[in-house]
Design a protein around this motif. Structure first.
Motif, short mmCIF file in Angstrom:
data_model
loop_
_atom_site.label_atom_id
_atom_site.label_comp_id
_atom_site.label_asym_id
_atom_site.label_seq_id
_atom_site.Cartn_x
_atom_site.Cartn_y
_atom_site.Cartn_z
N SER A 194 6.31 16.94 -5.30
CA SER A 194 5.89 15.73 -6.00
C SER A 194 5.12 14.84 -5.04
O SER A 194 5.58 14.51 -3.95
N THR A 215 4.13 11.76 -5.82
CA THR A 215 4.37 10.36 -6.17
C THR A 215 4.93 9.55 -5.00
O THR A 215 4.43 8.46 -4.71
N PRO A 216 5.97 10.02 -4.27
CA PRO A 216 6.46 9.22 -3.13
C PRO A 216 5.41 9.04 -2.04
O PRO A 216 5.31 7.97 -1.43
N ILE A 231 2.12 8.88 -2.44
CA ILE A 231 1.17 7.89 -2.93
C ILE A 231 1.77 6.50 -2.86
O ILE A 231 1.08 5.54 -2.47
N ASP A 232 3.06 6.37 -3.17
CA ASP A 232 3.73 5.06 -3.06
C ASP A 232 3.71 4.54 -1.63
O ASP A 232 3.43 3.36 -1.38
N VAL A 233 3.98 5.40 -0.68
CA VAL A 233 3.99 4.99 0.73
C VAL A 233 2.59 4.56 1.16
O VAL A 233 2.42 3.55 1.85
N PHE A 270 0.19 3.34 -0.71
CA PHE A 270 -0.11 2.04 -1.31
C PHE A 270 0.64 0.91 -0.62
O PHE A 270 0.10 -0.18 -0.41
N LEU A 271 1.89 1.13 -0.25
CA LEU A 271 2.65 0.10 0.46
C LEU A 271 2.01 -0.22 1.82
O LEU A 271 1.93 -1.38 2.21
#
Length: 140
Positions: free
Chosen positions: A15, A17-18, A20-22, A24-25
């Motif tokens: 996945s 998603t994690p 991409i989240d990191v 963006f953060l």
């Protein structure tokens, strides 16, 4: 004849998603901190005045003091008297009060007293840092 391609189980369950989240953060973090840095420089404040703070007026240059076999002094290749050397050192410290470097090079045959004299001149003139250079010996 038909060809069937089998996908591995690991690629199908990975996945993103994690990740991409990191990303963006991190992007948000760097954007916010750069904005704070800009705002800090734009604040209309009057900085306090310090009497002992002196800005550097020119780039720090090291001064080389050579001492020949007879004990004659040379500052950056120019023959100088002890009084002239003290003046050169004081001017250099006035231009660079914190980062002035003096390199003392003495002939191996010269007595140690002229070297100590130049070191004392550096101390009296306020030179922050001085070094005495040597040559690497055969046993090193």
């Amino acid at each position: 004849m038909s060809v069937t391609i089998k996908r591995s189980a690991a690629a199908g369950t990975l996945s993103l998603t994690p990740l991409i989240d990191v990303v963006f953060l991190l992007l948000i973090f760097f954007l916010v901190t750069s904005k704070f840095d800009e705002q800090e420089r734009q604040l209309p404040i009057e900085l306090p005045v310090a009497t002992s703070a002196t800005p550097m007026t020119e780039r720090p240059r090291e001064i080389t003091v050579d001492i020949d076999r007879e004990g004659n002094l040379y500052a950056n290749g120019q023959a100088v008297t002890p009084e002239e050397l003290e003046g050169v050192l004081r001017r250099a410290v006035a231009n660079n009060p914190v980062h002035q470097l003096v390199v003392i090079r003495a002939d191996a045959a010269v007595p140690f007293q002229p070297v100590v004299f130049v070191m004392d001149l550096c101390n009296r003139s306020g030179v922050a840092e001085y070094t005495v250079t040597t040559q690497e010996g055969p046993g090193a």
